[in-house]
Design a protein around this motif. Sequence first.
Motif, PDB file in Angstrom:
ATOM      1  N   GLU A   1       0.780  -1.003  -0.081  1.00 38.68           N
ATOM      2  CA  GLU A   1      -0.005  -0.151  -0.246  1.00 38.68           C
ATOM      3  C   GLU A   1       0.403   1.741  -0.008  1.00 38.68           C
ATOM      4  OE1 GLU A   1      -2.409  -2.743   2.027  1.00 38.68           O
ATOM      5  OE2 GLU A   1      -0.827  -2.350   2.177  1.00 38.68           O
ATOM      6  N   ALA A   2       1.758   1.702   1.010  1.00 33.80           N
ATOM      7  CA  ALA A   2       3.016   2.510   0.980  1.00 33.80           C
ATOM      8  C   ALA A   2       4.055   2.845  -0.466  1.00 33.80           C
ATOM      9  CB  ALA A   2       3.296   2.536   2.143  1.00 33.80           C
TER      10      ALA A   2
ATOM     11  N   SER B   1       2.350   1.778  -3.223  1.00 35.40           N
ATOM     12  CA  SER B   1       1.107   1.998  -4.374  1.00 35.40           C
ATOM     13  C   SER B   1       0.912   3.912  -4.449  1.00 35.40           C
ATOM     14  CB  SER B   1       0.835   1.466  -4.213  1.00 35.40           C
ATOM     15  OG  SER B   1      -1.174   2.320  -4.813  1.00 35.40           O
ATOM     16  N   ASP B   2       1.228   4.589  -3.062  1.00 34.49           N
ATOM     17  CA  ASP B   2       1.695   5.480  -2.502  1.00 34.49           C
ATOM     18  C   ASP B   2       2.522   6.705  -3.153  1.00 34.49           C
ATOM     19  OD1 ASP B   2      -1.127   5.288  -1.550  1.00 34.49           O
ATOM     20  OD2 ASP B   2      -0.535   4.963   0.431  1.00 34.49           O
ATOM     21  N   TRP B   3       3.154   5.572  -3.129  1.00 34.01           N
ATOM     22  CA  TRP B   3       4.291   6.822  -3.248  1.00 34.01           C
ATOM     23  C   TRP B   3       4.416   6.855  -5.407  1.00 34.01           C
ATOM     24  CZ3 TRP B   3       9.081   5.538  -6.864  1.00 34.01           C
ATOM     25  CH2 TRP B   3       9.610   5.708  -6.368  1.00 34.01           C
TER      26      TRP B   3
ATOM     27  N   ILE C   1       1.776   6.498  -6.707  1.00 36.67           N
ATOM     28  CA  ILE C   1       1.185   8.090  -7.383  1.00 36.67           C
ATOM     29  C   ILE C   1       1.758   9.275  -6.915  1.00 36.67           C
ATOM     30  CG2 ILE C   1      -1.313   9.009  -6.577  1.00 36.67           C
ATOM     31  CD1 ILE C   1      -2.793   5.520  -6.115  1.00 36.67           C
ATOM     32  N   GLU C   2       1.985   9.386  -5.925  1.00 38.48           N
ATOM     33  CA  GLU C   2       3.065  11.243  -5.667  1.00 38.48           C
ATOM     34  C   GLU C   2       3.919  11.355  -6.300  1.00 38.48           C
ATOM     35  OE1 GLU C   2       4.546  12.195  -1.434  1.00 38.48           O
ATOM     36  OE2 GLU C   2       4.145   9.963  -1.442  1.00 38.48           O
TER      37      GLU C   2
ATOM     38  N   GLU D   1      -2.421  -2.278  -6.767  1.00 38.51           N
ATOM     39  CA  GLU D   1      -2.835  -2.000  -5.980  1.00 38.51           C
ATOM     40  C   GLU D   1      -3.184   0.138  -6.187  1.00 38.51           C
ATOM     41  OE1 GLU D   1      -4.097  -0.114  -1.192  1.00 38.51           O
ATOM     42  OE2 GLU D   1      -3.962  -2.502  -2.360  1.00 38.51           O
ATOM     43  N   THR D   2      -2.651   0.136  -7.285  1.00 38.94           N
ATOM     44  CA  THR D   2      -2.424   1.586  -7.807  1.00 38.94           C
ATOM     45  C   THR D   2      -3.886   1.771  -8.920  1.00 38.94           C
ATOM     46  OG1 THR D   2       0.459   1.307  -7.582  1.00 38.94           O
ATOM     47  CG2 THR D   2      -0.722   3.850  -8.990  1.00 38.94           C
TER      48      THR D   2
ATOM     49  N   LYS E   1      -6.882   2.519  -6.651  1.00 41.51           N
ATOM     50  CA  LYS E   1      -6.873   3.050  -5.983  1.00 41.51           C
ATOM     51  C   LYS E   1      -7.224   5.214  -7.248  1.00 41.51           C
ATOM     52  CE  LYS E   1      -3.978   2.419  -2.531  1.00 41.51           C
ATOM     53  NZ  LYS E   1      -2.337   2.775  -1.396  1.00 41.51           N
TER      54      LYS E   1
END
Length: 264
Positions: A73-74, A76-78, A80-81, A105-106, A109
Amino acid sequence: MKLTINNETAYLYTNNKEIDSAKPSVVFIHGAGFDHSVWTLFARHFSRHNWNVLAIDLPGHGRSSGDVLTSIEAMSDWIIEIVDHLGLQRVALVGHSMGSLITLETAAKMQARAVKVVLIGSIAPMPVSDPILDATANRPGSAHAMLTSFSFSKRNLMGGNPNPGMWMVSDSMRRYEEEIQAALDVDMRACNAYRNGLEAAAMITAPSLMIHGDADRLTPLRATQTLQAALNDARFCVVPGAGHSLMVEDPNLVLDQLKTHLLS
């Protein structure tokens, strides 16, 4: 290309080209213990055909600084950043092994912003055995040898790369050795802990492609069925005689599949 994300350096291989938001874009996401270099052939091809290519080094891998992220999850968030930082509204996502979980995951989202999805050597969930986790934590050399052995089909362990003079086993071992010791262990534990893959797959709206070797011993072909069923719009390609390291075992077939899927 180097960016500053959360006060750390993020490295993206772009084939030495600036990102142009007017062009189609593809993000390549590497697997556990590796870096952007597994995507060089594919990134160069799409770059030459007027795409933005972003072959990323996850934090703590390759040329990216910072601590290794401990969850899918982390990671994936990175990703997207990175995409947001570059002002890209629509991207294709291509991931191998652990990178395929990050891709799931990406894409879930990003929803409509993820226009195409490619999962290479992917199953969900993606359990990692206790002997492998023990080795990645305590005996990195043994872990490198074990994972390299399991990553290739038995035929390809003896050779067979279409590029003359390249020994796939040695190349894999060297890639593992060049990463910091903690990276492979943290990555493997992130894969083992990730439980949202099927739920994420069901949320993906983009056309998807799964590419899988019929001799894959790390993510066996028989284990792909639940993920195939969870995806809404998926095509499945089986690579004969290949194991888990598809990008080096049959690079030309993988590239042909990427071209067919991403350019359609």
